[in-house]
Design an enzyme around this catalytic site. Structure first.
Site, PDB file in Angstrom:
ATOM      1  N   ASN A  19       0.832  -1.204   0.000  1.00  0.00           N
ATOM      2  CA  ASN A  19       0.000   0.000   0.000  1.00  0.00           C
ATOM      3  C   ASN A  19       0.865   1.252   0.000  1.00  0.00           C
ATOM      4  O   ASN A  19       1.916   1.290   0.634  1.00  0.00           O
ATOM      5  CB  ASN A  19      -0.896   0.044   1.240  1.00  0.00           C
ATOM      6  CG  ASN A  19      -2.065  -0.910   1.150  1.00  0.00           C
ATOM      7  OD1 ASN A  19      -1.983  -1.937   0.496  1.00  0.00           O
ATOM      8  ND2 ASN A  19      -3.150  -0.570   1.822  1.00  0.00           N
ATOM      9  N   HIS A  38       6.458   0.030  -1.196  1.00  0.00           N
ATOM     10  CA  HIS A  38       6.234   0.949  -2.315  1.00  0.00           C
ATOM     11  C   HIS A  38       6.074   2.385  -1.846  1.00  0.00           C
ATOM     12  O   HIS A  38       5.651   3.242  -2.615  1.00  0.00           O
ATOM     13  CB  HIS A  38       5.012   0.501  -3.123  1.00  0.00           C
ATOM     14  CG  HIS A  38       5.220  -0.801  -3.817  1.00  0.00           C
ATOM     15  ND1 HIS A  38       4.189  -1.549  -4.350  1.00  0.00           N
ATOM     16  CD2 HIS A  38       6.359  -1.500  -4.070  1.00  0.00           C
ATOM     17  CE1 HIS A  38       4.681  -2.651  -4.896  1.00  0.00           C
ATOM     18  NE2 HIS A  38       5.992  -2.637  -4.734  1.00  0.00           N
ATOM     19  N   CYS A  76      14.215  20.763   3.182  1.00  0.00           N
ATOM     20  CA  CYS A  76      14.539  20.251   4.517  1.00  0.00           C
ATOM     21  C   CYS A  76      14.700  21.400   5.503  1.00  0.00           C
ATOM     22  O   CYS A  76      15.370  22.407   5.209  1.00  0.00           O
ATOM     23  CB  CYS A  76      15.821  19.422   4.446  1.00  0.00           C
ATOM     24  SG  CYS A  76      16.393  18.786   6.035  1.00  0.00           S
TER      25      CYS A  76
END
Length: 252
Positions: A19, A38, A76
């Site tokens: 998922n 994934h 970031c």
């Protein structure tokens, strides 16, 4: 939610998920017990920071990403490098430590006595022999149980194959074990406590509808939800991101 209860009862040790929707994380499973092979549509990472710095969001981070294009448009907070999503598309090889967590998946498979496959066609996972302990002789491999409405490449190896719907089978299993299936409570969804808020100036970096808590499920006296307002949903990894690239017509 059944899997979460089985993990609490130590009947399930590790969950390997294909998922991308983060449902196992949101069900309450600890991060150490999940391998999202994934990726997770709610997580973006900085690969310049060591270890990689994760940012859990309350919206789908894949709005601007696609096959071989993973930059999300945010940076970031620590080093200023552009963040990337964690999705592994068809034709790509996942290299991120988290949330893919391949190391834990491989270790769990090597110790497992049973593997339960729910809803997966197994056409992709069949290519990962480490998950099936193929280096062990057949008699020492984990017993395989498959729940799927269709044929899978592992059917002939399974100790039992059930042609049924996962929800129906899991309800029967939980009844047989005498275990109650926990009720999902959006107010207690772990994603809200894990999420990193956007910085000033980043509010316009996405047009996704943010997840928000349900006030009906709030504890008495706590009705605040700073994440309630959100813009409309558009596209995502489930649309453009997963689409195959159009082939260019050759001009004679």
């Amino acid at each position: 939610m059944s899997i979460t209860r089985l993990h609490e009862q130590k009947l399930v040790q590790h969950v390997v998920s294909q998922n991308c929707d983060g449902l196992h994380l949101r069900s309450g499973l600890p991060r150490t017990a999940i391998s999202e092979l994934h990726g997770n549509m709610y997580i973006e990472v900085c690969t310049s920071c060591i270890p990689n710095r994760e940012y859990v969001r309350v919206f789908d981070v894949t709005e601007r990403t696609a096959l071989h294009r993973h930059l999300t448009g945010r940076t970031c907070h620590k080093c200023g490098t552009q963040l990337r999503d964690t999705i592994v598309h068809f034709g790509e090889r996942g290299t991120l430590g988290q949330p893919l967590n391949w190391e834990a998946a491989t270790e769990a498979a090597s110790k497992a006595d049973t593997i339960l496959c729910l809803g997966s066609s197994l056409k992709v996972l069949k290519k990962y022999p480490r998950l099936w302990c193929m280096t062990k002789p057949p008699s020492r491999r984990p017993k395989l149980y498959i729940v799927n409405l269709q044929w899978t490449p592992k059917d002939d190896w399974a100790a039992l194959k059930l042609h049924g719907k996962c929800d129906d089978v899991m309800q029967l299993l939980m009844n047989e074990l005498g275990l109650e299936i926990p009720v999902y409570n959006r107010w207690q969804d772990p994603i809200f406590s894990l999420a990193t808020p956007l910085r000033a100036g980043e509010e316009g970096s996405h047009s996704r509808k943010s997840l928000c808590r349900s006030r009906e499920e709030a504890p008495p006296g706590d009705q605040s939800d700073p994440l309630a307002s959100a813009p409309p949903i558009l596209g995502g990894w489930f649309g453009r991101g997963c689409a195959k690239r159009a082939k260019r017509k050759k001009v004679a």
